[in-house]
Structures are given as C-alpha cells and as structure tokens.
Write a protein that holds these residues in place. Structure first.
Motif, short mmCIF file in Angstrom:
data_model
loop_
_atom_site.label_atom_id
_atom_site.label_comp_id
_atom_site.label_asym_id
_atom_site.label_seq_id
_atom_site.Cartn_x
_atom_site.Cartn_y
_atom_site.Cartn_z
N PHE A 216 -8.43 2.80 -0.12
CA PHE A 216 -7.68 1.76 0.60
C PHE A 216 -8.23 1.51 2.00
O PHE A 216 -7.65 0.73 2.76
CB PHE A 216 -6.19 2.14 0.67
N SER B 264 -8.83 10.85 -2.85
CA SER B 264 -9.84 9.87 -3.25
C SER B 264 -9.24 8.47 -3.36
O SER B 264 -9.83 7.48 -2.89
CB SER B 264 -10.46 10.26 -4.59
N GLN C 222 -6.20 1.29 5.41
CA GLN C 222 -4.80 1.53 5.07
C GLN C 222 -4.61 2.85 4.32
O GLN C 222 -3.55 3.10 3.75
CB GLN C 222 -4.27 0.37 4.22
N ARG C 223 -5.62 3.72 4.35
CA ARG C 223 -5.52 4.99 3.60
C ARG C 223 -4.36 5.86 4.07
O ARG C 223 -3.72 6.53 3.28
CB ARG C 223 -6.83 5.75 3.67
N TRP C 224 -4.07 5.83 5.38
CA TRP C 224 -2.98 6.66 5.89
C TRP C 224 -1.62 6.10 5.49
O TRP C 224 -0.66 6.85 5.31
CB TRP C 224 -3.09 6.83 7.41
N THR D 284 0.84 -1.21 0.00
CA THR D 284 0.00 0.00 0.00
C THR D 284 0.87 1.25 0.00
O THR D 284 0.61 2.21 -0.73
CB THR D 284 -0.93 0.00 1.23
N THR E 207 -6.72 13.03 2.21
CA THR E 207 -6.99 11.73 2.82
C THR E 207 -8.01 11.85 3.95
O THR E 207 -8.82 10.95 4.18
CB THR E 207 -5.67 11.11 3.34
N ALA F 288 -6.53 7.38 -1.90
CA ALA F 288 -6.16 6.93 -0.55
C ALA F 288 -7.36 6.36 0.18
O ALA F 288 -7.28 5.30 0.83
CB ALA F 288 -5.55 8.09 0.24
N ASN F 289 -8.49 7.05 0.08
CA ASN F 289 -9.68 6.58 0.79
C ASN F 289 -10.21 5.27 0.24
O ASN F 289 -10.95 4.55 0.93
CB ASN F 289 -10.76 7.66 0.79
N PHE G 41 -1.16 4.60 2.58
CA PHE G 41 -1.07 5.06 1.19
C PHE G 41 -0.65 6.53 1.16
O PHE G 41 0.24 6.92 0.39
CB PHE G 41 -2.43 4.90 0.50
N GLY H 176 1.20 4.17 -2.88
CA GLY H 176 1.10 5.60 -2.62
C GLY H 176 2.29 6.35 -3.17
O GLY H 176 2.14 7.42 -3.78
#
Length: 198
Positions: free
Chosen positions: A138, A133, A141-143, A4, A55, A135-136, A145, A8
């Motif tokens: 994921f 978008s 795990q968005r942070w 991830t 994010t 990132a979200n 990314f 990113g």
C-alpha cells in the motif's frame, strides 16, 4: 484512507480467526472467567507489535535467517504437543474441568499466553511476513493498513474473550469442558504435526 484501514482490518481478521493455540487459550480463559483482561491485552499487544514490525520490513530479516525460523518451529511444535497432551489429560478426568477448579495464578496465565503467542511460527508468518508484505504493497498508506489490521486483532480477541465469558454459564457443565479440552488437545497436536511437516 478509510478504505485502506478497512482492508487492513478485514485482512487481519481473515488471518487471525482460524482456530489455533492462542485462540483456544483465550476462549478457555473466557469460559473460566479467569485473568481475562491480561490475556486479551497480551494478545492484542503482541499482535500489534508483530504487525508493526512486519510493516517496518522485519519480515525481510526473518526470511534471511531460515535457521532461526526452523528453531522456533521445533520449539513451537514441542510446546503445542505438551499443551495438547495436558488438555487431553484434562478431558479424560472423570469430573472434567469445572469453574470451581483451583484458579491458575495471573503470572502463569500470562506466561502461557506469551508462550502460545511467540512460540508459534504461524504467528510470524501471518503477522510479520504476510501482513507486513501486504501492508507494504500500500506504499505510503502502509501504516494505515497496519493500523486497520491492529484494529481487526483488537476486535477479534475482545469479541472472542467476551463471547466465551458470556457462554461460561451454559457451557459450565463437566461434560462440555471435557469435550472442549478434547477438541483443544487434538487441535494442538494436529497443529504441532503440521508445523514440522509443512
């Protein structure tokens, strides 16, 4: 998690590598070997803040206020036109620009970096909206990314600045500077037109 973060980093690099006002200015400062550290730090910090805001979901707020986007677009276009015309004027000077030219103050260089960063609507589209978008997408795990995207930004600006600095000697001839300023000027004007016609 590592996959991830790598996604990113690669996505961030893909969006930031294209030539633009900010990249051209970082390259120019690298070639001049002038106030390079503050320029790179401002670019990295600004990108990181915008990626993290995206994010966190700020992109939704931005898209809900199209008038704000329109104002920033016109301000950005006006700034790019001014910057482009100055670059073209430097390109037409008989002596071109040399390393020996009077240095700009650190404050004016930082202000120019901030203006070229925050008055460019594409910065918001790429970092706040697009990267935010993605990132979200994921989920939890968005942070991770987003952190990877910040690493990509850091690698890019550091590499661009150091690469330009290393080439300052070979590219220090007035003819080279005039050609570079001509390219930067045309690019800035083209970006301004693209902003208001997109």
């Amino acid at each position: 998690m590592l996959t991830t973060a790598l996604a990113g980093t690669l996505t961030g690099l893909a969006l930031i590598v294209a030539i633009g006002a900010q990249n051209a200015f970082v390259m120019r400062q690298g070639l001049r070997r002038e106030h390079l550290l503050p320029v790179v730090l401002v670019c990295i910090a600004a990108d990181a803040a915008l990626i993290l805001l995206g994010t966190a979901g700020v992109g939704v707020v931005v898209t809900a206020h199209p008038d704000l986007v329109r104002v920033v677009t016109w301000l950005g276009a006006a700034y790019l036109v001014g910057y482009g015309l100055l670059a073209l004027r430097r390109a037409t000077r008989p002596q071109g620009l040399s390393i020996a030219d009077a240095p700009a103050s650190r404050g004016s260089v930082v202000l120019t970096t901030l203006a070229l960063t925050f008055l460019n609507p594409h910065v918001y589209l790429d970092t706040v909206l697009m990267l935010g978008s993605i990132a979200n997408g994921f989920g939890e795990q968005r942070w991770t990314f987003a952190g990877g995207a910040v690493v990509g930004s850091t690698l890019w600006f550091t590499g661009l600045a150091l690469g330009a600095r290393a080439l300052a000697g070979p590219l220090g001839r007035p003819r080279t500077w005039r050609a570079l300023d001509g390219i930067i000027g045309v690019t800035m004007l083209a970006l301004a037109v693209r902003l208001v016609t997109a």
